[in-house]
Design a protein around this motif. Sequence first.
Motif, PDB file in Angstrom:
ATOM      1  N   UNK A  91       3.485  11.939  -2.974  1.00 43.85           N
ATOM      2  CA  UNK A  91       2.156  12.401  -2.579  1.00 43.85           C
ATOM      3  C   UNK A  91       1.101  11.306  -2.734  1.00 43.85           C
ATOM      4  N   UNK A  92       1.449  10.178  -3.380  1.00 46.72           N
ATOM      5  CA  UNK A  92       0.422   9.138  -3.478  1.00 46.72           C
ATOM      6  C   UNK A  92       0.915   7.772  -2.995  1.00 46.72           C
ATOM      7  N   UNK A  93       1.605   7.013  -3.867  1.00 48.54           N
ATOM      8  CA  UNK A  93       2.014   5.666  -3.488  1.00 48.54           C
ATOM      9  C   UNK A  93       3.533   5.643  -3.288  1.00 48.54           C
ATOM     10  N   UNK A  94       4.095   4.457  -3.029  1.00 49.45           N
ATOM     11  CA  UNK A  94       5.537   4.337  -2.835  1.00 49.45           C
ATOM     12  C   UNK A  94       6.231   4.338  -4.198  1.00 49.45           C
ATOM     13  N   UNK A 116      16.650   5.270  -3.562  1.00 48.92           N
ATOM     14  CA  UNK A 116      16.037   5.515  -2.266  1.00 48.92           C
ATOM     15  C   UNK A 116      14.543   5.728  -2.495  1.00 48.92           C
ATOM     16  N   UNK A 117      13.742   5.165  -1.583  1.00 46.44           N
ATOM     17  CA  UNK A 117      12.296   5.180  -1.803  1.00 46.44           C
ATOM     18  C   UNK A 117      11.663   6.527  -1.476  1.00 46.44           C
ATOM     19  N   UNK A 170      -0.990   7.911   5.123  1.00 47.75           N
ATOM     20  CA  UNK A 170      -0.214   8.882   5.892  1.00 47.75           C
ATOM     21  C   UNK A 170      -1.071  10.056   6.355  1.00 47.75           C
ATOM     22  N   UNK A 221       0.855  -1.176   0.000  1.00 46.27           N
ATOM     23  CA  UNK A 221       0.000   0.000   0.000  1.00 46.27           C
ATOM     24  C   UNK A 221       0.894   1.229   0.000  1.00 46.27           C
ATOM     25  N   UNK A 222       0.421   2.390  -0.355  1.00 43.45           N
ATOM     26  CA  UNK A 222      -0.960   2.753  -0.705  1.00 43.45           C
ATOM     27  C   UNK A 222      -1.380   2.307  -2.117  1.00 43.45           C
ATOM     28  N   UNK A 223      -0.438   1.746  -2.907  1.00 44.47           N
ATOM     29  CA  UNK A 223      -0.832   1.331  -4.257  1.00 44.47           C
ATOM     30  C   UNK A 223      -1.999   0.354  -4.197  1.00 44.47           C
ATOM     31  N   UNK A 270       3.825   9.596  10.534  1.00 44.20           N
ATOM     32  CA  UNK A 270       3.519  11.023  10.608  1.00 44.20           C
ATOM     33  C   UNK A 270       2.110  11.215  11.162  1.00 44.20           C
ATOM     34  N   UNK A 312      -6.016   3.888  -4.635  1.00 44.35           N
ATOM     35  CA  UNK A 312      -5.315   3.632  -5.890  1.00 44.35           C
ATOM     36  C   UNK A 312      -5.654   2.273  -6.497  1.00 44.35           C
ATOM     37  N   UNK A 354       2.116   9.616  -9.358  1.00 41.14           N
ATOM     38  CA  UNK A 354       1.924   8.762 -10.530  1.00 41.14           C
ATOM     39  C   UNK A 354       1.574   9.628 -11.725  1.00 41.14           C
ATOM     40  N   UNK A 375       8.336   7.748   0.037  1.00 39.69           N
ATOM     41  CA  UNK A 375       7.257   7.159   0.813  1.00 39.69           C
ATOM     42  C   UNK A 375       6.342   8.266   1.319  1.00 39.69           C
ATOM     43  N   UNK A 376       5.038   8.135   1.100  1.00 36.95           N
ATOM     44  CA  UNK A 376       4.133   9.186   1.555  1.00 36.95           C
ATOM     45  C   UNK A 376       4.258   9.402   3.062  1.00 36.95           C
ATOM     46  N   UNK A 377       4.367  10.655   3.456  1.00 35.23           N
ATOM     47  CA  UNK A 377       4.463  10.964   4.876  1.00 35.23           C
ATOM     48  C   UNK A 377       5.877  10.941   5.424  1.00 35.23           C
ATOM     49  N   UNK A 378       6.842  10.498   4.620  1.00 32.44           N
ATOM     50  CA  UNK A 378       8.232  10.478   5.062  1.00 32.44           C
ATOM     51  C   UNK A 378       9.091  11.237   4.058  1.00 32.44           C
ATOM     52  N   UNK A 401      16.251   0.158   0.882  1.00 26.59           N
ATOM     53  CA  UNK A 401      16.112   1.419   0.156  1.00 26.59           C
ATOM     54  C   UNK A 401      14.973   2.277   0.692  1.00 26.59           C
ATOM     55  N   UNK A 402      14.465   1.963   1.898  1.00 20.78           N
ATOM     56  CA  UNK A 402      13.331   2.738   2.389  1.00 20.78           C
ATOM     57  C   UNK A 402      13.773   3.857   3.318  1.00 20.78           C
ATOM     58  N   UNK A 403      15.081   4.068   3.451  1.00 17.26           N
ATOM     59  CA  UNK A 403      15.533   5.167   4.300  1.00 17.26           C
ATOM     60  C   UNK A 403      15.697   4.766   5.749  1.00 17.26           C
ATOM     61  N   UNK A 444       4.584   0.830  -9.389  1.00 12.38           N
ATOM     62  CA  UNK A 444       3.568   1.760  -8.912  1.00 12.38           C
ATOM     63  C   UNK A 444       2.322   1.797  -9.800  1.00 12.38           C
ATOM     64  N   UNK A 458      13.014  11.116   2.723  1.00 11.46           N
ATOM     65  CA  UNK A 458      14.323  10.464   2.752  1.00 11.46           C
ATOM     66  C   UNK A 458      15.317  11.322   1.993  1.00 11.46           C
ATOM     67  N   UNK A 502       2.507   3.523   5.382  1.00  7.31           N
ATOM     68  CA  UNK A 502       2.645   2.389   4.472  1.00  7.31           C
ATOM     69  C   UNK A 502       3.853   1.528   4.842  1.00  7.31           C
TER      70      UNK A 502
END
Lengths: 827, 185
Positions: B114-117, B129-130, A238, A146-148, A682, A153, B80, B132-135, A309-311, B157, B137, A244
């Motif tokens: 702003x939408x998906x990963x 590097x990803x 979020x 998710x969110x995909x 968040x 979505x 997207x 991610x909504x709300x984060x 790779x997600x930080x 995506x 990096x 996610x």
Amino acid sequence: MSALRRHRRLTAIWASEPGWKGWFSTVNHTDVGRMFLATSFFFFLVGGILAMLIRAQLATPHSAFAGPEVYNQLFTMHGTIMMFLFAIPTFEGLAIYLLPKMLGTRDLAYPRLTAYGYWCYFFGGGMLLFSLLAGIAPDGGWFMYPPLTGPIYSPGINTDFWLIGITFVEISAICAAVEFCVSILRYRAPGMSLDKMPIFAWYALVTSLMILTGFPPLILGSVLLEVERAFGLPFFQAELGGDSLLWQHLFWLFGHPEVYIIFLPAAGVISTVIPVMCRTTLLGYGWVVAAAVALAFLSFGLWVHHMFTTGIPHMGLAFFSAASTLVAVPTGVQVFAWIGTMWKGRPELHLPMLHILGFFVTFVMGGLTGVMVAIVPFDWQAHDTAFVTAHLHYVLFGGFVFPILAAIYYWLPLFTGRTRFFKLGELAFGLIFVGFHGTFLAMHWVGLLGQRRRIETYDAEAGWTTINLVSSVSSFVLAIGLAMVLLDVLLHFVVAVRGRRNPWHAGSLEWAMPAPPPAYNFASLPVVETRDPVSSDPHLAVRLARGEGWLADPALDRRETLTVEPSSGTPEYMVIYPGNTRLPIVFAAITGLFFLSLLIKVYWLTPIALAGIATVGWRWVWSLAQPVDLGPQEAGRGERLPVSGETDRAPGWWGSAFLLAADATFFGSLLFGYAFLWTVAPGWPPPELLEPSLLELGVGLAGALVASIGMRIAIRGNRSRGTGVAGLAVALTGTAAAALAVASLMIRVPAPAGHAYDATLFVLGGYALFHAALAGLMQTFLIVRVRRGFTSPARRAEFPIVCLWADYLALVTILVLVVAHLPGWLA
Amino acid sequence: MFAGATLILAFVLVLLALAFRPRSVPPDERGQTRFWIIGLGLGFSMTILAALLAYGLTVGERLLPRDSAETVAVRAVAERWSWSFGYEELPGHVTENVLHIPAGRPVDVAITSVDVVHSFWVPRLAGKLDAIPGHVNVLRIEADAPGTYDGLTAEFNGEGYEEHEFLVIAHDEADWQAFLRGEAP
């Protein structure tokens, strides 16, 4: 009684109904194991066809074969089917078929549960197959980020098929895992202590424990995502306090152990087959067991390496990178133990051995590329490219498919009692080996050139055309090889000639029976004194058929076996199994109705299905009623043993304990999610906290303790006076109070659809409420049992089982209420 | 790393092949356990892995972003199926699907979605590097020479995934100053 008469008598007791009708009512592990394997190989075929379509699409640049909406379904379903509908069920089927035979007993611990697990797999797999044929299959990639895959979505039904269908199928994995744990620890031949257990049983035990702790996080993730999609409770959005990343943690908490859940049974096959093919015994049995256990532990410590790779902070990366390389050590120990075994003996190149060699080459290469991607800087480049796809196919095909092909050819003579006639298998092996390496070596290369995974096409200028074409052509060679194996096995059933018993001169107990195996496995149960009983006593099969072992007398027309003390293997009590019944398929169908009502959103059907589940569950347990005290029973060899219903730790208690271990992992994952969201997501802390209520907390905690204490009063009352109703009534009152408290919590949660905090509290409350309902149902059941005279000071086994569930309820209620109230108080 | 892997593979294959040679083996189980399991299984694996890990960690350490006065900060927002880039030194200016950076200076890219990963990947400049909504990096990239570099999204995506690309243009000092003045370079 002559061997032939005993055989006829036992067959009459154990056989399933004749003809195809027998499939629906059989509870026999040999039948169900075969059904599992046939179905899982059917899904292997489906997954394979999807793989062919993917390779056809990628063979040339700008292929017009499939657009993205079809292609996304193809690769999602290829991964999903191979993982969940082929690999895991193949392990289950193989272990269901083999374990009782290897352990020297007549069936698994819960025959009806075996069948129920199969039908859950069958119906759940059917749901996914339907979505594929209807063109509405899941299309978010097999790890469903998710969110995909969330409601915004992916509004269609595609994702729901995945979440609901896979959860349904996972019931069968959990059932099988519980059953294997209890069977391996308790259902063995007398004298088979832990250190004399066949190595495959050790691997199956470790795998089962991993399923019990690895699958619950994914089931939780699926439940949360489906609840978000269907009812709008935000966990992964979020904007509403979700994250996610929580899905990624839950998914890989399952997903990495999953790799070892797939590899370990295959390693069990290798450890079994190599010594036999080399005319020797396994080198370093204890070391290999220790390595398997170490692998299981380590595999839970490295899920984050899928998220490099997600930080993740640098220290975290270093830790998980170290853990990921460390996991190669126990794998190395096993690989060298196997090579050492080959050096110790005289290897012979039979067909199973060819596949084992295929395993060595492929798996070692997969392991080495695995170590490469465990190195973070390398992974930052290779992640999400075809290099990773190639690596995982080397590990899974090398580490699972080759060993399973070895297993097929190794146990086929036992399966059918025949010997192969055409030598198709050798040619098939050659095609598979060449085809596989052609396909995936090329894929490593194109991945390093930068081809991402999951793209449906590419430009000719990228320079990947030739490599992709080589890969696609090789994949068709691979497919032809696998089709030839299928043909070989089918021909084997049709034209092959009768073979002799134990053609490989193996030492384990499954060869001490006629082939194909009779429904009862052993006419009398062996006494085990060494690790290879058949090698040390070549006439064991004949002596068992003559009735020289335990439980040789079928006079009472019951399906009997016995259990042993887990470590020493001393016989402890006798088990009388239920016979053929359609309850499992009916139960699975009603379970399916529950999932279907959620899938197609016909919610008025959901409570009806739940009531149906409770009713059939009640009947299921009720039918084990034992109306009178039996006392110790004749068990053969001059010994008498009590029956399971007249003990303190019946099979039901052991099964409940292992099921609760899985349940507790689920609950633990939920608490982890709560803490994770609170600290990482968040939009926290939430705008409004739950108002703490001393009354709610007090009623809940008191109820939880009373439920637990009441069960202890009931156990005592039953032991001294033969009635536990008073204690049970106390326990039921406590359970009701606990239910009231958590229901009040659910009602008081400010806005379940408004913020992840509220949504999580709502689910925590729901979890506790579900367990209160379950415990209440069990206590009511037991009260009816006592009233109808089905318990006595001797027939006491059901009290400790209900006590276990009441204790778990107490734990859950206390934890849920405390974590829900604490933040409000602290604020 | 590749050469090492090939050597290990060759070593294992030779050991396998040698198992098939005709011979008489002394039945010394304890010695064999010591050689195969303790020597090769534990000793050999651990030595190789320790060396590799040390290498990985040092390289990783060197790739870590260091604070420097020269660092340029930019912002990458994925959706997207496009990327929009903002610049700390040029507030309010947003470029679509093209990221402008100075060559020869470290650049910190703050990545979010702003939408998906999604995942930010310029293969020739850095790892991925990803988004991610709300984060948010932060990825450090640096182009040694002026030029254009292809950028990709590297996390599946949905339907436009294959075409979800962007460009990174690295400018020399003069062009970069021109860009910061708002002149199209």
